[in-house]
Write a protein that holds these residues in place. Sequence first.
Motif, PDB file in Angstrom:
ATOM      1  N   ALA A 159       0.839  -1.196   0.000  1.00 49.83           N
ATOM      2  CA  ALA A 159       0.000   0.000   0.000  1.00 49.83           C
ATOM      3  C   ALA A 159       0.876   1.249   0.000  1.00 49.83           C
ATOM      4  N   ILE A 160       0.357   2.292  -0.599  1.00 48.52           N
ATOM      5  CA  ILE A 160       1.043   3.578  -0.572  1.00 48.52           C
ATOM      6  C   ILE A 160       1.095   4.077   0.872  1.00 48.52           C
ATOM      7  N   PRO A 161       2.243   4.540   1.330  1.00 48.64           N
ATOM      8  CA  PRO A 161       2.285   5.119   2.678  1.00 48.64           C
ATOM      9  C   PRO A 161       1.303   6.276   2.828  1.00 48.64           C
ATOM     10  N   ASP A 162       0.631   6.339   3.954  1.00 48.06           N
ATOM     11  CA  ASP A 162      -0.370   7.368   4.210  1.00 48.06           C
ATOM     12  C   ASP A 162       0.319   8.706   4.469  1.00 48.06           C
ATOM     13  N   GLN A 163      -0.008   9.717   3.638  1.00 47.08           N
ATOM     14  CA  GLN A 163       0.585  11.042   3.798  1.00 47.08           C
ATOM     15  C   GLN A 163      -0.330  12.001   4.547  1.00 47.08           C
ATOM     16  N   GLY A 164      -1.450  11.491   5.048  1.00 47.52           N
ATOM     17  CA  GLY A 164      -2.328  12.319   5.864  1.00 47.52           C
ATOM     18  C   GLY A 164      -3.470  12.968   5.131  1.00 47.52           C
ATOM     19  N   PHE A 165      -3.622  12.696   3.835  1.00 50.05           N
ATOM     20  CA  PHE A 165      -4.749  13.273   3.093  1.00 50.05           C
ATOM     21  C   PHE A 165      -6.009  12.460   3.406  1.00 50.05           C
ATOM     22  N   LEU A 228       1.474  21.833  -3.318  1.00 48.66           N
ATOM     23  CA  LEU A 228       1.195  21.847  -1.881  1.00 48.66           C
ATOM     24  C   LEU A 228       2.485  21.972  -1.078  1.00 48.66           C
ATOM     25  N   ARG A 229       3.529  21.270  -1.503  1.00 42.67           N
ATOM     26  CA  ARG A 229       4.805  21.345  -0.781  1.00 42.67           C
ATOM     27  C   ARG A 229       5.414  22.739  -0.886  1.00 42.67           C
ATOM     28  N   VAL A 230       5.409  23.300  -2.094  1.00 40.53           N
ATOM     29  CA  VAL A 230       6.013  24.616  -2.284  1.00 40.53           C
ATOM     30  C   VAL A 230       5.222  25.692  -1.534  1.00 40.53           C
ATOM     31  N   ALA A 231       3.892  25.591  -1.528  1.00 36.25           N
ATOM     32  CA  ALA A 231       3.053  26.579  -0.846  1.00 36.25           C
ATOM     33  C   ALA A 231       2.981  26.365   0.656  1.00 36.25           C
ATOM     34  N   GLN A 236      -3.662  18.217   6.050  1.00 34.28           N
ATOM     35  CA  GLN A 236      -4.865  18.446   6.846  1.00 34.28           C
ATOM     36  C   GLN A 236      -5.663  19.650   6.373  1.00 34.28           C
ATOM     37  N   ALA A 237      -5.040  20.518   5.562  1.00 36.43           N
ATOM     38  CA  ALA A 237      -5.723  21.708   5.063  1.00 36.43           C
ATOM     39  C   ALA A 237      -6.359  21.469   3.694  1.00 36.43           C
ATOM     40  N   VAL A 238      -6.403  20.206   3.260  1.00 33.39           N
ATOM     41  CA  VAL A 238      -6.999  19.844   1.978  1.00 33.39           C
ATOM     42  C   VAL A 238      -8.354  19.194   2.229  1.00 33.39           C
ATOM     43  N   SER A 239      -9.407  19.752   1.658  1.00 30.72           N
ATOM     44  CA  SER A 239     -10.755  19.197   1.826  1.00 30.72           C
ATOM     45  C   SER A 239     -11.519  19.343   0.526  1.00 30.72           C
ATOM     46  N   MET A 240     -12.570  18.543   0.393  1.00 32.12           N
ATOM     47  CA  MET A 240     -13.359  18.535  -0.841  1.00 32.12           C
ATOM     48  C   MET A 240     -14.839  18.522  -0.500  1.00 32.12           C
ATOM     49  N   ASP A 241     -15.614  19.298  -1.272  1.00 37.57           N
ATOM     50  CA  ASP A 241     -17.064  19.211  -1.196  1.00 37.57           C
ATOM     51  C   ASP A 241     -17.608  19.196  -2.619  1.00 37.57           C
ATOM     52  N   ASP A 242     -18.938  19.351  -2.756  1.00 36.40           N
ATOM     53  CA  ASP A 242     -19.549  19.233  -4.074  1.00 36.40           C
ATOM     54  C   ASP A 242     -19.124  20.338  -5.033  1.00 36.40           C
ATOM     55  N   GLN A 243     -18.608  21.433  -4.520  1.00 31.37           N
ATOM     56  CA  GLN A 243     -18.295  22.575  -5.373  1.00 31.37           C
ATOM     57  C   GLN A 243     -16.815  22.722  -5.703  1.00 31.37           C
ATOM     58  N   GLY A 244     -15.941  22.251  -4.830  1.00 32.45           N
ATOM     59  CA  GLY A 244     -14.541  22.483  -5.107  1.00 32.45           C
ATOM     60  C   GLY A 244     -13.608  21.806  -4.134  1.00 32.45           C
TER      61      GLY A 244
END
Length: 426
Positions: A159-165, A228-231, A236-244
Amino acid sequence: MVRKTLAATLIGVSAAALVLVLHLILAGRSGTSLLQTVEMRTYDWRLVTTAQPSTARQDIALIEIDEYSLRNLQPFAGRWPWPRVVHAGLLDYLARAAPKVILYDVNFADPDGALGFPFAGSTWTGAESDAALAEAVRKAGNVLTLADATYEGDADVPAIPDQGFAPEGTGITDRRVIFPPYPDLAAAVAGFGHNLFVLDPDGPLRHTVPLVRSRGITLPSLGLAGALRVAGIPAQAVSMDDQGLTLGDRVMPLDWREVRSAEGVTAYQWGLVNFRGPALLADLESRPYPRYAFYDLLYSEEQIASGAAPKVDPAVFRDKIVFVGVTGAGLFDVFETPFAGGRMPGIQVHAAVADDVLSSRFMTPAGDGARLATVVGGALAVGLVAAVRDALRADADADAARSGDAARGWLDLGRNDFGRPDAVAH
């Protein structure tokens, strides 16, 4: 005029209704609506018309494994795929410049099982070559590698190591399996990014699949992972909903897409890519991102090691976002894009995604309401224009007829005054 306007309106409404019926039929059969198809074609036109390569980020650089590199390295490293120690040499070169991040779009899924091969005047084993690459990655400390998400079947892989997403939502694309790099390399890298691209039904690549998920582990695309790395945006600051897709302080607009297969319909969310320009331009200096040949950089590393001045100074990569990937014609990592007459290598697609995220320059897909209003409004406009044109033409014809009657009257009058025998001059 009123009657013709009403008739034109009826024709426009009928045409709009026909379009909507076709929209529902095609959406039911292919998963892509007619309105979406129209929008994609207008996206092509808008992109080609407005794209400006000069507005691309100048801190992005591409290192290409191109035909030139493949041919020049073949006498020393054999045919593609090269031994991993060759890639270690490139990373040693880049480490001299301290780029912000190195994104390696090459599949290193399995360990190299070679028992021995000649390289640099000695004999190497595949295990030694693998170890050299893992060590170079570990020393660099900022290398993100590819995790292959393109395989459609089942496979028994780690399995891919979990990066926290761990974003919530139903729009994440699920894959049966994602191939990580070989274990030593997977333990050495700073992160992973997937390589899944899904083409539109008419062929071109217009959008990015930002997230994929397998066995409960979520993974960003390679370009998104680099951004994401450069910024400095944590998982934990990545989330998704129906719009974006929320990425820290910025939001990538997303739209729903359905893909039909033998297993049924799969719905996921995707985002349009705001490409800065085509992959190839006649003017090399106006290409979106500077490009370098892998062979020239590896040769430059050998020159530095021998005390000579390098062909390419590694300082050009200082503080850059560096993408490394294949562009050789026979390696097939190229995709048709809206830009006419050109195919775009995968690393440039990843670079465009990173550029969009870092620049907060996103394209927002039109909603169904806007698409519907455009179709109905367009149909009515065409009908009304036709009605007005016909009315104006009828008025013009009437004016012409009246002018003709007047002219004939004058002719008749002339005949009455001068056509009689007694009016003939003596």
